[in-house]
Design a protein around this motif. Structure first.
Motif, PDB file in Angstrom:
ATOM      1  N   PHE A 171       4.284  33.269  19.261  1.00 64.71           N
ATOM      2  CA  PHE A 171       5.222  33.597  20.329  1.00 64.71           C
ATOM      3  C   PHE A 171       4.414  34.027  21.551  1.00 64.71           C
ATOM      4  O   PHE A 171       4.258  35.216  21.813  1.00 64.71           O
ATOM      5  CB  PHE A 171       6.171  34.708  19.903  1.00 64.71           C
ATOM      6  N   GLY A 173       5.028  33.904  24.677  1.00 66.74           N
ATOM      7  CA  GLY A 173       5.786  34.533  25.739  1.00 66.74           C
ATOM      8  C   GLY A 173       5.548  33.900  27.097  1.00 66.74           C
ATOM      9  O   GLY A 173       4.717  33.012  27.272  1.00 66.74           O
ATOM     10  N   PRO A 188      14.678  31.793  31.444  1.00 64.48           N
ATOM     11  CA  PRO A 188      14.360  33.004  30.690  1.00 64.48           C
ATOM     12  C   PRO A 188      14.601  34.264  31.510  1.00 64.48           C
ATOM     13  O   PRO A 188      14.372  34.283  32.717  1.00 64.48           O
ATOM     14  CB  PRO A 188      12.874  32.832  30.368  1.00 64.48           C
ATOM     15  N   CYS A 190      13.369  37.282  32.761  1.00 63.67           N
ATOM     16  CA  CYS A 190      12.052  37.884  32.924  1.00 63.67           C
ATOM     17  C   CYS A 190      12.156  39.252  33.579  1.00 63.67           C
ATOM     18  O   CYS A 190      13.097  39.542  34.304  1.00 63.67           O
ATOM     19  CB  CYS A 190      11.157  36.988  33.768  1.00 63.67           C
ATOM     20  N   ASP A 195       8.986  37.729  29.491  1.00 58.99           N
ATOM     21  CA  ASP A 195      10.231  37.542  28.749  1.00 58.99           C
ATOM     22  C   ASP A 195      10.204  38.278  27.414  1.00 58.99           C
ATOM     23  O   ASP A 195      11.079  38.088  26.579  1.00 58.99           O
ATOM     24  CB  ASP A 195      10.510  36.050  28.536  1.00 58.99           C
ATOM     25  N   HIS A 196       9.162  39.102  27.176  1.00 56.67           N
ATOM     26  CA  HIS A 196       9.046  39.970  25.997  1.00 56.67           C
ATOM     27  C   HIS A 196       8.802  39.211  24.698  1.00 56.67           C
ATOM     28  O   HIS A 196       8.826  39.802  23.631  1.00 56.67           O
ATOM     29  CB  HIS A 196      10.288  40.863  25.836  1.00 56.67           C
ATOM     30  N   GLU A 197       8.569  37.943  24.762  1.00 52.21           N
ATOM     31  CA  GLU A 197       8.354  37.193  23.527  1.00 52.21           C
ATOM     32  C   GLU A 197       7.040  37.571  22.845  1.00 52.21           C
ATOM     33  O   GLU A 197       6.961  37.584  21.622  1.00 52.21           O
ATOM     34  CB  GLU A 197       8.368  35.690  23.810  1.00 52.21           C
ATOM     35  N   ARG A 200       7.291  40.383  20.540  1.00 52.86           N
ATOM     36  CA  ARG A 200       8.230  40.191  19.441  1.00 52.86           C
ATOM     37  C   ARG A 200       7.540  40.255  18.082  1.00 52.86           C
ATOM     38  O   ARG A 200       8.102  40.780  17.122  1.00 52.86           O
ATOM     39  CB  ARG A 200       8.936  38.839  19.607  1.00 52.86           C
ATOM     40  N   ASN A 201       6.324  39.724  17.968  1.00 55.91           N
ATOM     41  CA  ASN A 201       5.673  39.749  16.658  1.00 55.91           C
ATOM     42  C   ASN A 201       4.719  40.927  16.504  1.00 55.91           C
ATOM     43  O   ASN A 201       4.052  41.047  15.488  1.00 55.91           O
ATOM     44  CB  ASN A 201       4.941  38.425  16.401  1.00 55.91           C
TER      45      ASN A 201
END
Length: 408
Positions: A171, A173, A188, A190, A195-197, A200-201
């Motif tokens: 991810f 991002g 997205p 933002c 976009d904070h992806e 995420r992990n």
């Protein structure tokens, strides 16, 4: 718990300092290690053909101030890695994707001299985000995550056949600096952190996504960004030493881990412990070790010297409360040794009766935390090193701080 890892005593240990780096398109470059994928491509001058970077880099040009005076930007260093630090050059690179930043590394192991009868380990002190180690068509390691060291048993493997493949996070991002100012409908969402992806992990370096003000790092600092080392040693190695203070009178537990590369054999033997202060031995202990029936395997087994008494202990204090004396701790098992430095100090937490907030005590004394936020030495992980890290930690201390928050 305060642990300073200092050294593992081995038969032979060699840092690998050079590697070829090949992209998906089979363009290969010789680079120095350690290196991220991005800095390796830049230093190998592969960026123009691979990533269409900087055919007209920013730097060394002229511009006019608002009052008409001609100004100039000094010519930037010829070193292309240094050039990538300048202004918004990084944003002119292709952003994170498997196609752009999957790298196949072939380290130069010719500097390794085999030791007869030794177990050979390949240590990746920093590799990410996704890592795969192969010998020809055999996968020796497949793992993901940024901040974990990896150890691969390569005993009997032809080192010249080893390749290491690294990939960007699953991810990656969208970095803040690439977010549209007025995003069209459906684009997205933002903001701070792109976009904070990437977050995420929860395993990658967040500020590499361009969090807050930081410029996004296109490869998300993937690659072999810390040392690549080949270690030759005995059948069982000692690692992960700990010293846990149970009382300020000097009662401690000393833990260690035995990792066997012994084909599943049960680990049995005697371990010795020595604790010294300024060269004087203050504790010596023995421990009979009997491992599990199935052997320790790659994860190892933990053992503890319990209730070790350090006479007249010299207590470790936070910088604002006293000195930080450190003991030298040495554990030996089967000819393999592990040493580190540790402080004797007990930390407790409590709920304050007046504020109803959480408080802390060190060695029985109330401790007011005054912290600073340390994001990182360098977003591309190229300008670190022991001296710089020490300087930055000392800056916190000289400012009267006693806690460092490591962010990102």
């Amino acid at each position: 718990l305060l642990i300073f890892f200092i050294a593992v005593v081995e038969l032979a240990a060699v840092d690998i300092v050079s590697s070829s780096l090949c992209t998906i398109g089979n363009e290969c470059y010789t680079v120095a290690l350690p290196s991220t994928t991005l800095t390796g491509l830049i230093s190998g001058r592969g960026v123009n053909s691979t990533l269409n970077l900087l055919s007209n880099p920013i730097g060394g040009s002229s511009f006019y101030s608002t009052d008409g005076i001609e100004l100039s930007i000094p010519p930037y260093p010829a070193d292309p890695v240094e050039l990538s630090y300048y202004k918004d050059n990084l944003d002119r690179l292709a952003d994170a994707s498997e196609a752009n930043y999957t790298a196949v590394w072939k380290p130069d192991f010719s500097v390794v001299s085999p030791v007869q009868g030794a177990v050979t380990l390949l240590k990746l002190h920093g590799a990410g985000y996704e890592v795969e180690v192969r010998s020809h068509d055999t996968i020796l390691l497949k793992d993901s995550g940024m901040w974990r060291s990896r150890v691969v048993d390569v005993t009997g493997v032809d080192l010249s056949s080893i390749t290491i493949t690294t990939r960007t996070p699953p991810f990656p991002g969208l970095v803040s600096s690439r977010c549209p100012v007025d995003p069209p409908e459906g684009a997205p969402n933002c903001g701070q952190g792109g976009d904070h992806e990437l977050a995420r992990n929860a395993g990658a370096m967040q500020f590499a996504a361009g969090w807050d003000w930081a410029q996004g790092i296109p490869d998300r600092v993937s690659g072999l960004f810390d040392r690549v080392e080949v270690v030759q040693m005995g059948r069982v190695r000692v690692e992960s030493g700990t010293l846990r203070t149970k009382s300020v009178e000097g009662l401690v537990d000393v833990g260690f881990r035995l990792v066997g590369v012994n084909g599943g054999e049960r680990i049995v033997g005697s371990a010795s412990l020595t604790i010294s202060y300024e060269g004087e031995v203050v504790v010596e202990r023995k421990l009979d070790v009997v491992g599990g029936e199935n052997g320790s395997g790659e994860k190892g087994e933990d053992f503890v010297f319990k209730d070790v008494s350090i006479p007249n202990p010299k207590l470790w204090w936070p910088a604002t409360m006293g000195s930080q004396p450190l003991y030298d701790v040495l554990v030996i098992f089967g000819g393999e040794a592990y040493s580190w430095k540790a402080g004797v100090r007990k930390v407790d937490t409590y709920i304050d009766e007046k504020t109803r907030g959480r408080g802390f005590k060190v060695n029985g004394e109330k401790f007011f935390i005054q912290g600073g936020n340390w994001i990182a030495t360098d977003a591309m992980l190229q300008r670190g090193g022991r001296d710089r890290y020490e300087d930055e930690v000392m800056l916190h201390r000289f400012n009267g701080l006693n806690l460092i928050r490591v962010w990102g």
